[in-house]
Design an enzyme around this catalytic site. Structure first.
Site, PDB file in Angstrom:
ATOM      1  N   ASP A  30       0.845  -1.193   0.000  1.00 52.99           N
ATOM      2  CA  ASP A  30       0.000   0.000   0.000  1.00 52.99           C
ATOM      3  C   ASP A  30       0.879   1.241   0.000  1.00 52.99           C
ATOM      4  OD1 ASP A  30      -3.220   0.537   0.983  1.00 52.99           O
ATOM      5  OD2 ASP A  30      -1.800   2.209   1.098  1.00 52.99           O
ATOM      6  N   ILE A  31       0.489   2.220  -0.793  1.00 50.85           N
ATOM      7  CA  ILE A  31       1.288   3.446  -0.926  1.00 50.85           C
ATOM      8  C   ILE A  31       1.229   4.298   0.345  1.00 50.85           C
ATOM      9  CG2 ILE A  31      -0.503   4.999  -1.868  1.00 50.85           C
ATOM     10  CD1 ILE A  31       1.552   5.738  -4.075  1.00 50.85           C
ATOM     11  N   HIS A 100     -10.250  -5.120  -3.090  1.00 48.25           N
ATOM     12  CA  HIS A 100      -8.888  -5.385  -2.638  1.00 48.25           C
ATOM     13  C   HIS A 100      -8.937  -5.793  -1.177  1.00 48.25           C
ATOM     14  CE1 HIS A 100      -9.902  -1.108  -2.404  1.00 48.25           C
ATOM     15  NE2 HIS A 100      -9.250  -1.088  -1.243  1.00 48.25           N
TER      16      HIS A 100
HETATM   17  P1  AMP Z   1      -9.766   1.521   0.387  1.00 49.01           P
HETATM   18  O1  AMP Z   1      -9.862   2.782   1.192  1.00 49.01           O
HETATM   19  O2  AMP Z   1     -10.174   0.291   1.103  1.00 49.01           O
HETATM   20  O3  AMP Z   1     -10.446   1.668  -0.973  1.00 49.01           O
HETATM   21  O4  AMP Z   1      -8.217   1.329   0.119  1.00 49.01           O
HETATM   22  C1  AMP Z   1      -7.549   1.840  -0.982  1.00 49.01           C
HETATM   23  C2  AMP Z   1      -6.080   1.735  -0.660  1.00 49.01           C
HETATM   24  O5  AMP Z   1      -5.348   1.882  -1.874  1.00 49.01           O
HETATM   25  C3  AMP Z   1      -5.577   2.796   0.299  1.00 49.01           C
HETATM   26  O6  AMP Z   1      -5.034   2.168   1.450  1.00 49.01           O
HETATM   27  C4  AMP Z   1      -4.517   3.544  -0.509  1.00 49.01           C
HETATM   28  O7  AMP Z   1      -3.427   3.953   0.264  1.00 49.01           O
HETATM   29  C5  AMP Z   1      -4.138   2.519  -1.556  1.00 49.01           C
HETATM   30  N1  AMP Z   1      -3.609   3.035  -2.795  1.00 49.01           N
HETATM   31  C6  AMP Z   1      -4.147   4.005  -3.576  1.00 49.01           C
HETATM   32  N2  AMP Z   1      -3.379   4.197  -4.667  1.00 49.01           N
HETATM   33  C7  AMP Z   1      -2.342   3.320  -4.576  1.00 49.01           C
HETATM   34  C8  AMP Z   1      -1.203   3.041  -5.394  1.00 49.01           C
HETATM   35  N3  AMP Z   1      -0.970   3.699  -6.531  1.00 49.01           N
HETATM   36  N4  AMP Z   1      -0.342   2.081  -4.983  1.00 49.01           N
HETATM   37  C9  AMP Z   1      -0.573   1.424  -3.830  1.00 49.01           C
HETATM   38  N5  AMP Z   1      -1.623   1.638  -3.024  1.00 49.01           N
HETATM   39  C10 AMP Z   1      -2.491   2.587  -3.384  1.00 49.01           C
END
Ligand code: AMP
Length: 121
Positions: A30-31, A100
């Site tokens: 996760d970023i 996810h």
């Molecule tokens: P959710 O809030 O359950 O939809 O989680 C989405 C997750 O995606 C969050 O924890 C973000 O930090 C993560 N995220 C968004 N963009 C990216 C990216 N480019 N690479 C990795 N993680 C990401």
């Protein structure tokens, strides 16, 4: 469903720190990590939310949990414990509409996971 950033990660159109891939799924860091280990495990098939999971997807969704257990064992935190979370919709805080599984590990975690914004009874 509309395109998300996760489809672009699957197609390698934007970078991600990928730790696992197979025919059905991809896992990457996760970023914006919320724990010492914070991975996202996604199906390659785009499914927007838990509400959009179809009967034919049951094995695929189970596969995501199998990947979580496999990574937990390989990364050495299976016995210490970890949390898997799949958010669904606005109240959960879902921001990316491609399902996810969050895999969080590396420290004890509180429960329940309500924010301060919850309504008090
Ligand atoms: P959710 O809030 O359950 O939809 O989680 C989405 C997750 O995606 C969050 O924890 C973000 O930090 C993560 N995220 C968004 N963009 C990216 C990216 N480019 N690479 C990795 N993680 C990401």
């Amino acid at each position: 469903m509309s395109e998300t950033i996760f489809s672009k990660i699957i197609r390698r159109e934007i970078p991600a720190d990928i730790v696992y891939e197979d025919d059905l799924s991809l896992a990457f860091n996760d970023i914006n990590p919320q724990a010492p280990v914070h991975l996202l495990i996604i199906p390659k098939k785009p499914i927007a939310t838990i509400n959009d999971i179809q009967e034919d997807d049951r094995e695929l969704v189970g596969h995501l949990y199998w990947v979580a257990a496999k990574l937990a064992a390989e990364m050495g935190f299976a016995d210490d414990g970890y949390r898997t979370v799949m958010n669904c919709g606005e109240n959960s805080g879902q921001t990316v509409f491609h399902i996810h599984l969050h895999l969080l590990a590396g420290q004890p975690m509180g429960w329940p996971p309500y924010s301060d914004k919850r309504k008090q009874a």
